[in-house]
Design an enzyme around this catalytic site. Structure first.
Site, PDB file in Angstrom:
ATOM      1  CG  HIS A 173      72.903   0.690 -85.977  1.00 46.41           C
ATOM      2  ND1 HIS A 173      71.549   0.696 -85.675  1.00 46.41           N
ATOM      3  CD2 HIS A 173      73.011   0.073 -87.189  1.00 46.41           C
ATOM      4  CE1 HIS A 173      70.885   0.104 -86.654  1.00 46.41           C
ATOM      5  NE2 HIS A 173      71.738  -0.270 -87.587  1.00 46.41           N
ATOM      6  CD  GLU A 174      75.919  -0.915 -89.338  1.00 47.87           C
ATOM      7  OE1 GLU A 174      75.656  -2.120 -89.500  1.00 47.87           O
ATOM      8  OE2 GLU A 174      75.186  -0.019 -89.796  1.00 47.87           O
TER       9      GLU A 174
ATOM     10  CG  HIS B 128      72.697  -4.806 -87.416  1.00 47.95           C
ATOM     11  ND1 HIS B 128      71.391  -5.231 -87.379  1.00 47.95           N
ATOM     12  CD2 HIS B 128      72.662  -3.562 -87.989  1.00 47.95           C
ATOM     13  CE1 HIS B 128      70.596  -4.313 -87.905  1.00 47.95           C
ATOM     14  NE2 HIS B 128      71.346  -3.285 -88.270  1.00 47.95           N
TER      15      HIS B 128
ATOM     16  CD  GLU C  32      68.360  -1.664 -89.662  1.00 48.13           C
ATOM     17  OE1 GLU C  32      68.904  -0.686 -89.128  1.00 48.13           O
ATOM     18  OE2 GLU C  32      68.995  -2.547 -90.257  1.00 48.13           O
TER      19      GLU C  32
END
EC number: 3.4.24.-
Length: 296
Positions: A131-132, A135, A207
């Site tokens: 997930h990071e 980003h 997100e």
């Protein structure tokens, strides 16, 4: 695609609001001055926010020898994401969380807290790290910096309108100074609030996009869904809430994968994170689509 279009639309609305307020306050000259000041402030934030955020939590870079398994995990995820391997940091705080920082994939870092290493298994941690990296791949730091620049300029212009009205700066152009003062007070309150709400909407869209990107990078949407479920449950623990109020700076809460201040009513009201239940639902739906034979 819908979230990407929503982000572009919201940035357009934010820009339009900024230009409209600038014109109302002081015409072209006042708008340019406020924008230049806000741009300088956010230029510094864009290039140095990663160092500031990491230093704020006393994070240190983790050498390969200390956690080879973690480096290998991040390296594999970065390869799958098609980006350079980011630096890995450890933030010595008990609140389980993680965040990414850096202005682009070539100047990026991921940070995990000591708390998250204790409560997630490796599959769940892999989902969080993916997930990071999502980003980083999506250049969300750049987008948030643009939103912050425009939002900051709006707040400055609203302040200028407020103080100009009370100092009589509009008297020569307005036959009704009382109406001007009332209008400026409304602008002083409403404009920054509107800018904040738009920035939060942009953050929530990013997100969702990072969740989707992370699920595809790791190849396991349910790993991230399980991690989010566990982190959300822990975030509502009264003891963890007390620790979070002491360890987490509200100004950086938007960077975390799960809102660490979720127990605070005000933080819920102005949360930069979408509801965790909705994030989990979307990941579970994505997992079904990624099953062989679904046609994904």
């Amino acid at each position: 695609m819908a979230n990407q279009l929503k982000t572009v639309l919201l940035l357009g609305v934010l820009t339009g609001l900024f230009l409209a307020i600038g014109h109302l306050v002081a015409g072209k000259q006042g708008m340019i001055i406020a924008f230049v000041v806000a741009l300088f402030m956010n230029f510094f934030s864009y290039f140095f926010s990663d160092k500031v955020a990491l230093a704020m939590y006393g994070a240190r870079e983790i050498p390969y020898e200390e956690a080879p398994w973690l480096h290998e995990m991040v390296e594999d995820l970065a390869r799958r994401a098609g980006i350079p391997k980011p630096k890995i940091y450890l933030a010595p705080i008990a609140v389980p969380n993680a965040f990414a920082t850096g202005r682009d994939p070539n100047h990026a870092a991921v940070a995990v807290t000591s708390g998250i290493l204790q409560i997630l298994n490796k599959d769940e941690l892999r989902g969080v790290l993916a997930h990071e990296l999502g980003h980083i791949k999506n250049r969300d730091i750049l987008i948030s910096s643009i939103a912050a620049t425009i939002g900051g300029a709006i707040s400055m212009l609203a302040n200028m309108a407020y103080y100009t009205a009370f100092l009589g700066g509009n008297d020569r152009e307005n036959n009704n100074p009382i109406a001007s003062i009332i209008g400026s007070i409304i602008l002083f309150v409403v404009a920054p609030l509107a800018a904040t709400l738009i920035q939060m909407a942009i953050s929530r869209s990013r997100e969702f996009l990072a969740d989707e990107a992370g699920a595809k990078i790791s190849g396991c949407p349910l790993c991230l869904a399980n991690a989010l479920r566990k982190l959300e449950e822990i975030a509502h623990n009264p003891q963890i809430q007390e620790i979070a109020s002491q360890e987490i700076n509200p100004g950086t809460a938007h960077m975390m994968i799960v809102n660490p201040l979720s127990g605070d009513f005000i933080m819920k009201l102005f949360s930069t994170h979408p509801p965790t239940e909705e994030r989990i639902r979307r990941l579970e739906e994505l997992a079904r689509k990624m099953q062989p034979g679904y046609g994904f």
